[in-house]
Motif scaffolding. Structure first.
Motif, PDB file in Angstrom:
ATOM      1  N   TRP A   1      16.739 -40.078  11.557  1.00 56.58           N
ATOM      2  CA  TRP A   1      18.201 -40.162  11.497  1.00 56.58           C
ATOM      3  C   TRP A   1      18.797 -39.719  12.821  1.00 56.58           C
ATOM      4  CZ3 TRP A   1      15.170 -37.773   7.847  1.00 56.58           C
ATOM      5  CH2 TRP A   1      15.202 -38.263   6.535  1.00 56.58           C
ATOM      6  N   HIS A   2      20.038 -40.136  13.062  1.00 57.44           N
ATOM      7  CA  HIS A   2      20.788 -39.601  14.190  1.00 57.44           C
ATOM      8  C   HIS A   2      21.439 -38.308  13.734  1.00 57.44           C
ATOM      9  CE1 HIS A   2      23.971 -39.238  17.286  1.00 57.44           C
ATOM     10  NE2 HIS A   2      23.115 -39.890  18.055  1.00 57.44           N
ATOM     11  N   ARG A   3      21.224 -37.257  14.496  1.00 53.47           N
ATOM     12  CA  ARG A   3      21.670 -35.928  14.065  1.00 53.47           C
ATOM     13  C   ARG A   3      23.192 -35.834  13.943  1.00 53.47           C
ATOM     14  NH1 ARG A   3      20.286 -30.347  17.412  1.00 53.47           N
ATOM     15  NH2 ARG A   3      21.944 -29.044  16.527  1.00 53.47           N
ATOM     16  N   THR A   4      23.925 -36.446  14.862  1.00 56.43           N
ATOM     17  CA  THR A   4      25.385 -36.311  14.863  1.00 56.43           C
ATOM     18  C   THR A   4      26.053 -37.200  13.825  1.00 56.43           C
ATOM     19  OG1 THR A   4      25.322 -35.791  17.226  1.00 56.43           O
ATOM     20  CG2 THR A   4      27.450 -36.410  16.292  1.00 56.43           C
ATOM     21  N   SER A   5      25.649 -38.463  13.771  1.00 57.72           N
ATOM     22  CA  SER A   5      26.302 -39.395  12.851  1.00 57.72           C
ATOM     23  C   SER A   5      25.723 -39.330  11.447  1.00 57.72           C
ATOM     24  CB  SER A   5      26.177 -40.820  13.386  1.00 57.72           C
ATOM     25  OG  SER A   5      24.825 -41.264  13.343  1.00 57.72           O
ATOM     26  N   GLY A   6      24.460 -38.897  11.324  1.00 55.42           N
ATOM     27  CA  GLY A   6      23.794 -38.879  10.034  1.00 55.42           C
ATOM     28  C   GLY A   6      23.235 -40.228   9.619  1.00 55.42           C
ATOM     29  N   ASP A   7      23.379 -41.241  10.480  1.00 52.48           N
ATOM     30  CA  ASP A   7      22.893 -42.584  10.144  1.00 52.48           C
ATOM     31  C   ASP A   7      21.371 -42.640  10.162  1.00 52.48           C
ATOM     32  OD1 ASP A   7      25.470 -43.459   9.908  1.00 52.48           O
ATOM     33  OD2 ASP A   7      25.573 -44.296  11.931  1.00 52.48           O
ATOM     34  N   LEU A   8      20.808 -43.352   9.217  1.00 51.58           N
ATOM     35  CA  LEU A   8      19.369 -43.595   9.182  1.00 51.58           C
ATOM     36  C   LEU A   8      19.040 -44.684  10.188  1.00 51.58           C
ATOM     37  CD1 LEU A   8      16.596 -43.062   7.851  1.00 51.58           C
ATOM     38  CD2 LEU A   8      17.198 -44.829   6.159  1.00 51.58           C
ATOM     39  N   LEU A   9      18.228 -44.358  11.190  1.00 49.53           N
ATOM     40  CA  LEU A   9      17.947 -45.289  12.278  1.00 49.53           C
ATOM     41  C   LEU A   9      16.648 -46.054  12.096  1.00 49.53           C
ATOM     42  CD1 LEU A   9      18.930 -43.058  15.350  1.00 49.53           C
ATOM     43  CD2 LEU A   9      20.370 -44.618  14.033  1.00 49.53           C
ATOM     44  N   ALA A  10      15.652 -45.438  11.483  1.00 46.01           N
ATOM     45  CA  ALA A  10      14.355 -46.109  11.353  1.00 46.01           C
ATOM     46  C   ALA A  10      13.589 -45.543  10.176  1.00 46.01           C
ATOM     47  CB  ALA A  10      13.543 -45.939  12.642  1.00 46.01           C
ATOM     48  N   VAL A  11      12.841 -46.414   9.506  1.00 46.57           N
ATOM     49  CA  VAL A  11      11.887 -46.038   8.468  1.00 46.57           C
ATOM     50  C   VAL A  11      10.557 -46.644   8.877  1.00 46.57           C
ATOM     51  CG1 VAL A  11      11.282 -46.143   6.028  1.00 46.57           C
ATOM     52  CG2 VAL A  11      13.694 -46.031   6.703  1.00 46.57           C
ATOM     53  N   LEU A  12       9.576 -45.801   9.131  1.00 46.16           N
ATOM     54  CA  LEU A  12       8.316 -46.250   9.729  1.00 46.16           C
ATOM     55  C   LEU A  12       7.184 -46.214   8.715  1.00 46.16           C
ATOM     56  CD1 LEU A  12       8.586 -44.251  13.091  1.00 46.16           C
ATOM     57  CD2 LEU A  12       9.521 -46.507  12.544  1.00 46.16           C
ATOM     58  N   PRO A  13       6.674 -47.375   8.338  1.00 44.03           N
ATOM     59  CA  PRO A  13       5.517 -47.419   7.440  1.00 44.03           C
ATOM     60  C   PRO A  13       4.225 -47.243   8.234  1.00 44.03           C
ATOM     61  CG  PRO A  13       6.239 -49.642   7.957  1.00 44.03           C
ATOM     62  CD  PRO A  13       7.189 -48.712   8.671  1.00 44.03           C
ATOM     63  N   GLY A  14       3.118 -47.094   7.532  1.00 48.07           N
ATOM     64  CA  GLY A  14       1.814 -46.989   8.193  1.00 48.07           C
ATOM     65  C   GLY A  14       0.861 -46.098   7.440  1.00 48.07           C
ATOM     66  N   HIS A  15       1.343 -44.917   7.041  1.00 48.08           N
ATOM     67  CA  HIS A  15       0.489 -44.022   6.265  1.00 48.08           C
ATOM     68  C   HIS A  15       0.304 -44.578   4.846  1.00 48.08           C
ATOM     69  CE1 HIS A  15      -0.047 -40.668   9.029  1.00 48.08           C
ATOM     70  NE2 HIS A  15       1.239 -40.731   9.350  1.00 48.08           N
ATOM     71  N   SER A  16      -0.779 -44.129   4.198  1.00 48.04           N
ATOM     72  CA  SER A  16      -1.044 -44.559   2.823  1.00 48.04           C
ATOM     73  C   SER A  16      -0.992 -43.398   1.843  1.00 48.04           C
ATOM     74  CB  SER A  16      -2.424 -45.237   2.750  1.00 48.04           C
ATOM     75  OG  SER A  16      -3.447 -44.351   3.193  1.00 48.04           O
ATOM     76  N   GLY A  17      -0.480 -42.281   2.270  1.00 50.90           N
ATOM     77  CA  GLY A  17      -0.310 -41.121   1.411  1.00 50.90           C
ATOM     78  C   GLY A  17       0.917 -40.338   1.850  1.00 50.90           C
ATOM     79  N   THR A  18       1.269 -39.300   1.101  1.00 48.50           N
ATOM     80  CA  THR A  18       2.437 -38.483   1.431  1.00 48.50           C
ATOM     81  C   THR A  18       2.379 -38.018   2.879  1.00 48.50           C
ATOM     82  OG1 THR A  18       2.698 -37.692  -0.844  1.00 48.50           O
ATOM     83  CG2 THR A  18       3.658 -36.345   0.905  1.00 48.50           C
ATOM     84  N   VAL A  19       3.476 -38.173   3.592  1.00 51.00           N
ATOM     85  CA  VAL A  19       3.581 -37.657   4.966  1.00 51.00           C
ATOM     86  C   VAL A  19       4.105 -36.225   4.853  1.00 51.00           C
ATOM     87  CG1 VAL A  19       4.581 -37.966   7.254  1.00 51.00           C
ATOM     88  CG2 VAL A  19       4.040 -39.975   5.842  1.00 51.00           C
ATOM     89  N   ASN A  20       3.210 -35.255   5.088  1.00 49.11           N
ATOM     90  CA  ASN A  20       3.531 -33.851   4.847  1.00 49.11           C
ATOM     91  C   ASN A  20       4.296 -33.194   5.976  1.00 49.11           C
ATOM     92  OD1 ASN A  20       1.940 -33.633   2.317  1.00 49.11           O
ATOM     93  ND2 ASN A  20       0.203 -33.995   3.701  1.00 49.11           N
TER      94      ASN A  20
END
Length: 612
Positions: free
Chosen positions: A548-567
């Motif tokens: 996310w962008h810290r100031t606006s709060g907008d979600l900028l990217a969602v990155l797939p790739g992992h196959s389990g919970t990203v801890n």
């Protein structure tokens, strides 16, 4: 009525006479159009205290309809042209426009300060449009400079006379008078200057005095120093803050076009997948210098990775005719520097010492380890291996380094205790908390920040154990939190419903909400990242990474790739274009920027432009 064209020069006449308007001074006040304007001048010199205005005191209208006085713009231009060394051009502009940068009395006042003519300076001060409530302060600043200069010259008796007759009777801070008095006792000028934090005449003390006095004056009377540069800096900062994808520490900007960046400035491409761990990876953390990172896994190992020869390099384009930074990718697989074994249960947390020479780890039992990051040797083990009791309930949930690098702070879950340890593994101090501890951290200023099961975040002074004012109270369970580099802001990961909230610890207020992640069963770490910590990044139980962008709060990217919970995720503090993520799929992914050749055009509705 005729439409006014944008950018046109509009005479401010309301259809009336456009002859030159002359300001008449009556008893120290100026009259304009029948109205009296206070200039705080004395009658002896008021006639020279009025800036000459042009015959048509016109204004400029911006594209947004803002009105700017032409005379003020001319004064800024004259000041800037003089700063460039073009005095002849500046004088020609003043003559042609009929607008002077400053009155003759201002020049006399400035020259008087720079030449140390204090009697003349005090005589001119009443006509300098100093705010009435600042006049006493202005006099004291002048007297203090005169006092210090007499001490520098070795005239102790004169300095003492100024202190007794002019400063002490009028100063509103007795402590400041005592401090100035103590300066007389120093044996050398150098020691006196150091104690007073004073530059000396040759070091620019008079220039500093002039700048301090100018802050007390009406800006319309004396143009603030480098005013045009200040306005340009404000405009550039606004453009950067409005650019959601800005992620480069640029120092060179063009004034001929607006600054824009593309989504390509965000590390959104997976450069490598590290699969050396044999089980879930629970935590990752970069060293402060960005050359190393450590990972903790369910396989009971901690790996220190060497990135010093495998960095993703960002090369800034310093040419001012290009708004976008060029960059190249130099990447090789990071090397395993050390594989650390010794925890009886899987390590769940690591933290680098302030100098990066040691690594702290805990495994959620009553034990922690301190490792030498260069040799991989375990320096401290608490408790020692032979004293480990497997029947003892799990206790330590988090730990942190004290900013001095000589002490460790741990928080226990069941016992509700904060414990401070030295580097020999000895307890230095213990104090009990009212609530169960879920996570803790330490600010650069040495303040301990703790979050408990009561959804509240508290701050303590480590030295005194006293509670600091910190009005942070969540309405949902807080699983963990991260601090900004300056210690003022905290990212709280909350569950039910899953979200990340940015808190200002000084104000005790929520700044932004960051939604989208999935978190129900596990602890998912979020952190700040990017240049100037302008982004927020987090893992998620849906196997994706969110940015996310810290100031606006907008979600900028969602990155797939992992196959389990990203801890856990960690963004390099030294390279804004590199971060890592750790997952239950037993892998660590390294993320960097996409090559220019693979960048696409993005939607203009989000104000994103192709970097090419």
């Amino acid at each position: 009525m005729m439409d006014t064209k944008v950018g046109a020069i509009i005479p401010e006449t309301n259809g009336a006479d456009v002859t030159p308007r002359i300001k008449h001074v009556v008893n120290g006040n100026a009259k304009k159009n029948g109205k009296t304007e206070l200039h705080h001048t004395n009658s002896s010199s008021s006639s020279s205290h009025i800036v000459q205005s042009s015959s048509k005191d016109s204004v400029l209208t911006t594209n947004s309809g803002f009105v700017v006085k032409k005379s003020e713009l001319v004064r800024l231009m004259v000041q800037s042209i003089r700063a460039l060394g073009c005095n002849k051009t500046a004088s020609m502009l003043e003559e042609e426009s009929g607008v002077s940068l400053e009155q003759s009395c201002v020049r006399q006042f400035r020259d008087g300060i720079l030449n140390g003519e204090w009697k003349m300076v005090r005589e001119l001060l009443p006509g300098m449009n100093v705010m009435p409530n600042n006049m006493k302060k202005a006099h004291l600043l002048i007297f203090e400079e005169e006092f210090l200069e007499e001490l520098e010259a070795g005239h102790v008796s004169k300095a003492l006379g100024i202190l007794r007759m002019s400063i002490a009777p009028n100063h509103y801070e007795k402590s400041r008078v005592d401090q100035l008095s103590s300066l007389i006792m120093y044996p050398s000028v150098e020691d006196m200057m150091r104690a007073a934090n004073w530059r000396g005449v040759q070091g620019g003390s008079r220039e500093k005095l002039l700048a301090d006095l100018q802050l007390l004056m009406d800006p319309s009377f004396v143009v603030p120093s480098s005013r045009l540069l200040t306005l340009m800096e404000q405009a550039l900062k606004h453009q950067i803050s409005s650019c959601q994808f800005h992620n480069t520490k640029m120092k060179s900007f063009s004034l001929l076009h607006d600054h824009v960046c593309s989504l390509g400035e965000i590390p959104s491409m997976c450069l490598d997948v590290l699969d050396e761990h044999k089980d879930e990876v629970w935590f990752v953390r970069f060293s402060h210098d960005g050359k190393l990172f450590a990972s903790a896994s369910k396989d009971k190992s901690i790996i220190i990775w060497d990135l010093s020869h495998s960095q993703l390099e960002g090369v800034e384009n310093t040419k001012i005719d290009k708004p976008i930074c060029d960059h190249v990718h130099i990447y090789t697989r990071p090397e395993i520097m050390h594989k650390l074994l010794g925890h009886n249960k899987p390590p769940s947390f690591v933290a680098w010492s302030p100098d990066d020479n040691m690594l702290l780890s805990t495994d959620n039992t009553s034990s922690f380890r301190v490792w030498d990051s260069k040799t991989g040797r375990c320096k401290v083990a608490v408790p020692q291996r032979e004293k480990y009791d497997p029947t003892k309930p799990e206790s330590i949930v988090s730990c942190a380094w004290h900013p001095d690098g000589k002490h460790i702070i741990t928080g226990t879950l069941i016992e509700k205790k904060i414990v401070i340890w030295d580097l020999s593994g000895q307890k230095i101090r213990t104090w009990e908390m009212e609530h169960t501890i879920r996570d803790l951290n330490v600010t650069p200023q040495g303040k301990l920040v703790v979050v408990g099961t009561d959804y509240a975040l508290r701050m303590y002074d480590i030295a005194t154990r006293k509670t600091e004012k910190c009005n942070v109270k969540e309405t949902s369970p807080v699983t963990c939190f991260s601090l900004s580099q300056d210690g003022r802001y905290a990212l709280l990961s909350v569950a039910n419903p899953a979200a990340i909230r940015l808190w200002d610890l000084e104000r005790g207020a929520i700044i932004k909400h960051f939604d989208g992640i999935k978190q129900k069963r596990y602890v998912v770490q979020a952190s700040f990242g990017g240049s100037e910590e302008i982004f927020v990044v987090s893992g998620s139980e849906d196997s994706q990474v969110y940015i996310w962008h810290r100031t606006s709060g907008d979600l900028l990217a969602v990155l797939p790739g992992h196959s389990g919970t990203v801890n856990s995720v960690a963004w390099s503090s030294m390279n804004p274009h590199l971060f890592i993520s750790a997952s239950d799929d037993s892998t660590i992914r390294i993320w960097g920027r996409k090559p220019k050749s693979s960048m696409r055009n993005f939607s203009e509705s989000k104000a994103v432009y192709d970097a090419q």
